[in-house]
Design a protein around this motif. Structure first.
Motif, mmCIF file in Angstrom:
data_model
loop_
_atom_site.group_PDB
_atom_site.id
_atom_site.type_symbol
_atom_site.label_atom_id
_atom_site.label_comp_id
_atom_site.label_asym_id
_atom_site.label_seq_id
_atom_site.Cartn_x
_atom_site.Cartn_y
_atom_site.Cartn_z
ATOM 1 N N THR A 116 0.461 -0.985 -0.279
ATOM 2 C CA THR A 116 0.303 -0.241 0.334
ATOM 3 C C THR A 116 0.696 1.465 -0.299
ATOM 4 N N GLY A 117 1.956 1.315 0.454
ATOM 5 C CA GLY A 117 2.834 2.050 0.501
ATOM 6 C C GLY A 117 3.058 3.303 2.078
ATOM 7 N N LEU A 118 1.912 1.990 2.509
ATOM 8 C CA LEU A 118 1.178 3.296 4.087
ATOM 9 C C LEU A 118 2.570 2.641 5.270
ATOM 10 N N PRO A 119 2.223 3.736 5.990
ATOM 11 C CA PRO A 119 2.979 2.839 7.512
ATOM 12 C C PRO A 119 2.363 1.898 8.518
ATOM 13 N N PRO A 120 3.126 0.281 8.855
ATOM 14 C CA PRO A 120 2.197 -0.156 9.301
ATOM 15 C C PRO A 120 1.710 0.350 10.362
ATOM 16 N N VAL A 121 0.900 -0.281 10.909
ATOM 17 C CA VAL A 121 0.552 0.257 12.126
ATOM 18 C C VAL A 121 0.916 -0.126 13.225
ATOM 19 N N ASP A 122 1.391 -1.225 13.248
ATOM 20 C CA ASP A 122 1.924 -2.104 14.150
ATOM 21 C C ASP A 122 3.215 -2.408 14.177
ATOM 22 N N LEU A 123 4.496 -2.216 14.221
ATOM 23 C CA LEU A 123 5.501 -2.392 13.761
ATOM 24 C C LEU A 123 6.905 -3.586 14.043
ATOM 25 N N THR A 124 5.641 -3.571 15.264
ATOM 26 C CA THR A 124 6.307 -5.433 16.220
ATOM 27 C C THR A 124 5.228 -6.370 14.829
ATOM 28 N N ARG A 125 3.855 -6.217 14.217
ATOM 29 C CA ARG A 125 4.097 -7.242 13.174
ATOM 30 C C ARG A 125 4.066 -6.957 12.167
ATOM 31 N N TRP A 126 4.845 -8.764 11.777
ATOM 32 C CA TRP A 126 4.852 -8.903 10.715
ATOM 33 C C TRP A 126 4.472 -9.949 9.479
ATOM 34 N N GLU A 127 3.447 -9.659 9.459
ATOM 35 C CA GLU A 127 2.820 -10.801 8.431
ATOM 36 C C GLU A 127 3.147 -11.602 7.085
ATOM 37 N N LEU A 128 3.299 -12.611 7.181
ATOM 38 C CA LEU A 128 4.093 -13.676 6.226
ATOM 39 C C LEU A 128 3.577 -14.342 5.910
ATOM 40 N N GLY A 129 1.725 -14.767 6.038
ATOM 41 C CA GLY A 129 1.308 -14.880 5.068
ATOM 42 C C GLY A 129 -0.391 -15.910 4.813
ATOM 43 N N ILE A 130 -0.691 -16.726 4.753
ATOM 44 C CA ILE A 130 -1.862 -17.050 4.452
ATOM 45 C C ILE A 130 -1.397 -19.412 5.646
ATOM 46 N N ASP A 131 -1.540 -19.606 6.295
ATOM 47 C CA ASP A 131 -2.154 -20.986 6.593
ATOM 48 C C ASP A 131 -2.466 -21.601 5.570
ATOM 49 N N GLU A 132 -2.653 -23.132 6.270
ATOM 50 C CA GLU A 132 -3.231 -23.866 5.033
ATOM 51 C C GLU A 132 -4.645 -23.847 5.426
ATOM 52 N N TYR A 133 -5.305 -23.291 5.912
ATOM 53 C CA TYR A 133 -6.472 -22.623 6.361
ATOM 54 C C TYR A 133 -6.729 -21.482 6.060
ATOM 55 N N ALA A 134 -6.165 -20.864 4.726
ATOM 56 C CA ALA A 134 -6.201 -19.626 4.136
ATOM 57 C C ALA A 134 -6.482 -18.559 5.310
ATOM 58 N N ALA A 135 -5.702 -19.007 6.854
ATOM 59 C CA ALA A 135 -5.887 -17.831 8.309
ATOM 60 C C ALA A 135 -4.197 -17.079 8.030
ATOM 61 N N GLN A 136 -4.870 -16.106 8.133
ATOM 62 C CA GLN A 136 -3.550 -15.026 8.029
ATOM 63 C C GLN A 136 -2.397 -15.322 9.165
ATOM 64 N N VAL A 137 -1.394 -15.499 8.979
ATOM 65 C CA VAL A 137 -0.184 -15.823 9.843
ATOM 66 C C VAL A 137 0.906 -14.678 9.828
ATOM 67 N N CYS A 138 0.546 -14.107 11.265
ATOM 68 C CA CYS A 138 1.760 -12.910 11.706
ATOM 69 C C CYS A 138 2.545 -13.286 13.030
ATOM 70 N N VAL A 139 4.001 -12.802 12.748
ATOM 71 C CA VAL A 139 4.882 -13.264 14.139
ATOM 72 C C VAL A 139 5.169 -11.859 15.234
ATOM 73 N N SER A 140 5.386 -11.788 16.023
ATOM 74 C CA SER A 140 5.663 -10.530 16.729
ATOM 75 C C SER A 140 7.168 -10.337 16.474
ATOM 76 N N LEU A 141 7.735 -9.846 16.339
ATOM 77 C CA LEU A 141 8.988 -8.839 16.219
ATOM 78 C C LEU A 141 9.816 -8.278 18.115
ATOM 79 N N ALA A 142 8.631 -7.959 18.638
ATOM 80 C CA ALA A 142 8.931 -7.506 19.690
ATOM 81 C C ALA A 142 9.666 -8.490 20.522
ATOM 82 N N ASN A 143 11.268 -7.842 20.412
ATOM 83 C CA ASN A 143 12.303 -8.894 21.583
ATOM 84 C C ASN A 143 12.819 -9.503 20.931
ATOM 85 N N VAL A 144 12.608 -9.512 19.619
ATOM 86 C CA VAL A 144 13.525 -10.798 18.499
ATOM 87 C C VAL A 144 14.582 -10.111 17.989
#
Length: 467
Positions: A164-192
């Motif tokens: 989108t070119g817009l800043p992410p709302v949450d800088l700790t949230r990395w959206e990787l893609g979707i899993d085998e059930y089409a659910a959004q998969v995110c991981v937290s970058l905080a303290n990583v």
């Protein structure tokens, strides 16, 4: 009484008209949604109707109903004193069904003796009845479960991502893609402190990291630096379109990489020495990244280029061996000590065995992704020995071209391993985002100098860093 009886026909036409209007509006809205939907969602909308209409019968056949022998209040009132006992009631859980391009999401209630475990045991029956590839059942709060049925396999359905070119709302949230059930998969970058990404060439490693860069590039609170062992110059390779948004870049030259890693370790030391005075906390993640103290992301692609062990007695080989050994020590410093001051290291390699990425670096990285692999050894190195217990999720099974862009990782809070379809980001979109956000690029050392100056502190001399 006669007036009341005669008044019924008087109001009936208005009531019927109101009902007809409501039904017409509902039909109009439903048809409008159907027409605007894509092809996959249309099929899912028809599937959702079948799920609703057949639920009562299917629930009884699948053992998801309960027989209540206690008569209801109305039955107790109307029952005759000497008459037969009211018939037992069959209770069926209530459901809500929502379609999407891949299938249906069903929210269901639980009943006594029909809880999460009973729904999970019936998942394969529900999959057959709903004509789904697979069905999962997860808790959805007290007294509720969510049933996910996918008609088409999200893992073999290529997806694209247009930033989108817009800043992410949450800088700790990395959206990787979707899993085998089409659910959004995110991981937290905080303290990583670090992330490892493994996989054979062409499996989707760099594309997944490109999406990370494109998503976070619009934020001035994130600064990126890259060492790419596949190329010699910034104008070459996978990051040529993104280099404008990187405050530094080096190729496969070991001397340049060594200077870059030293520079980042110096930044880590300066941040460690000043964080309490400047931010008022010991851990940057307690306040979050900012333009003055940005999250600094070091991407090391083809990481084995910078860490390989050179063996030989000639002067050149000894010098290269000393450089790679020091590179490993410097990156170890960043991974083990950079977390609290906002430094994240992403290491990418075809395999993350100890000869490619030293284990004293690899094993400190809490997030590990693996795209397709050819050997079990490489899979275990990327994901840990427990992957042997989950053969169906092994990256060795992802060598088919249909699985390009699919990765495997262990998700916190989920048993086993999760397979993820990462979306493809086109080179044109990557170039567009980098060009539009290039003005946000800043050297974190200069940001720290400005922040220290604003607090009245003196700044220490900084070694130069060539881009």
């Amino acid at each position: 009484m006669i007036r009341f009886g005669n008044s019924v026909p008087e109001y009936a036409p208005d009531a019927l008209l109101a009902v007809a209007v409501l039904v017409g509006v509902w039909l109009l809205v439903t048809v409008g949604r159907y027409v605007r939907a894509d092809r996959g969602t249309r099929v899912s909308m028809r599937q959702a109707l079948r799920v609703r209409w057949g639920w009562v019968r299917l629930a009884q056949m699948a053992g998801l109903t309960v027989t209540d022998k206690t008569p209801g209040l109305l039955a107790q009132i109307t029952a005759q004193k000497d008459g037969p006992a009211p018939a037992p009631r069959v209770l069926t859980p209530r459901i809500k069904v929502k379609p999407d391009p891949f299938g249906v999401i069903v929210q269901a209630r639980t009943l006594p003796k029909v809880g999460l475990e009973e729904y999970q045991k019936s998942a394969r029956f529900l999959a057959d009845a709903w004509r789904c590839t697979r069905v999962s059942v997860l808790p959805d709060g007290p007294g509720r479960v969510v049933i996910r049925g996918v008609r088409s396999d999200p893992l073999t359905t290529p997806t694209t991502h247009r930033p989108t070119g817009l800043p992410p709302v949450d800088l700790t949230r990395w959206e990787l893609g979707i899993d085998e059930y089409a659910a959004q998969v995110c991981v937290s970058l905080a303290n990583v402190p670090g992330v490892t990404v493994a996989g054979v060439p062409g499996a989707g490693k760099t594309s997944g990291v490109n999406k990370f860069v494109c998503d976070f590039a619009p934020s001035a609170s994130v600064q990126i630096v890259t060492a790419d062992g596949k190329v010699s110059r910034a104008s070459e390779g996978d990051y040529a379109d993104l280099v404008k948004r990187m405050f530094a870049f080096c190729g496969d030259d070991l001397d340049e990489a060594n200077a870059l890693f030293k520079r980042l370790v110096e930044l880590r030391k300066r941040r460690s020495a000043t964080i309490r005075d400047v931010l008022g906390v010991k851990n940057m993640w307690h306040v979050g990244p900012s333009p003055e103290w940005p999250l600094t992301v070091l991407i090391i692609d083809e990481a084995h280029t910078f860490f390989r062990e050179y063996k030989g007695s000639d002067a050149t080989t000894k010098r290269l061996a000393a450089l790679t050994a020091e590179n490993a020590r410097l990156v170890e410093d960043l991974v083990k000590k950079g977390r609290s001051v906002g430094i994240l290291v992403i290491l990418i390699s075809q395999k993350t065995t100890g000869d490619a990425i030293p284990t004293f670096i690899r094993d400190v990285c809490p997030i590990g992704l693996s795209f397709a692999q050819k050997t079990v050894e490489a899979t275990v190195a990327a994901l840990g020995d427990d992957i042997r217990n989950w053969p169906d999720a092994s990256p060795v099974t992802l060598q088919d071209p249909a699985y390009v862009g699919v990765a495997v990782m262990a998700m916190q809070g989920r048993p086993g391993y999760t397979r993820i379809r990462t979306p493809y980001v086109s080179d044109a979109d990557a170039a567009r985002v980098a060009e539009a956000t290039s003005h946000l690029t800043a050297d974190p050392d200069l940001c720290l100098d400005a922040l220290l100056a604003s607090t009245g502190r003196t700044t220490a001399p900084r070694p130069s860093l060539a881009k």
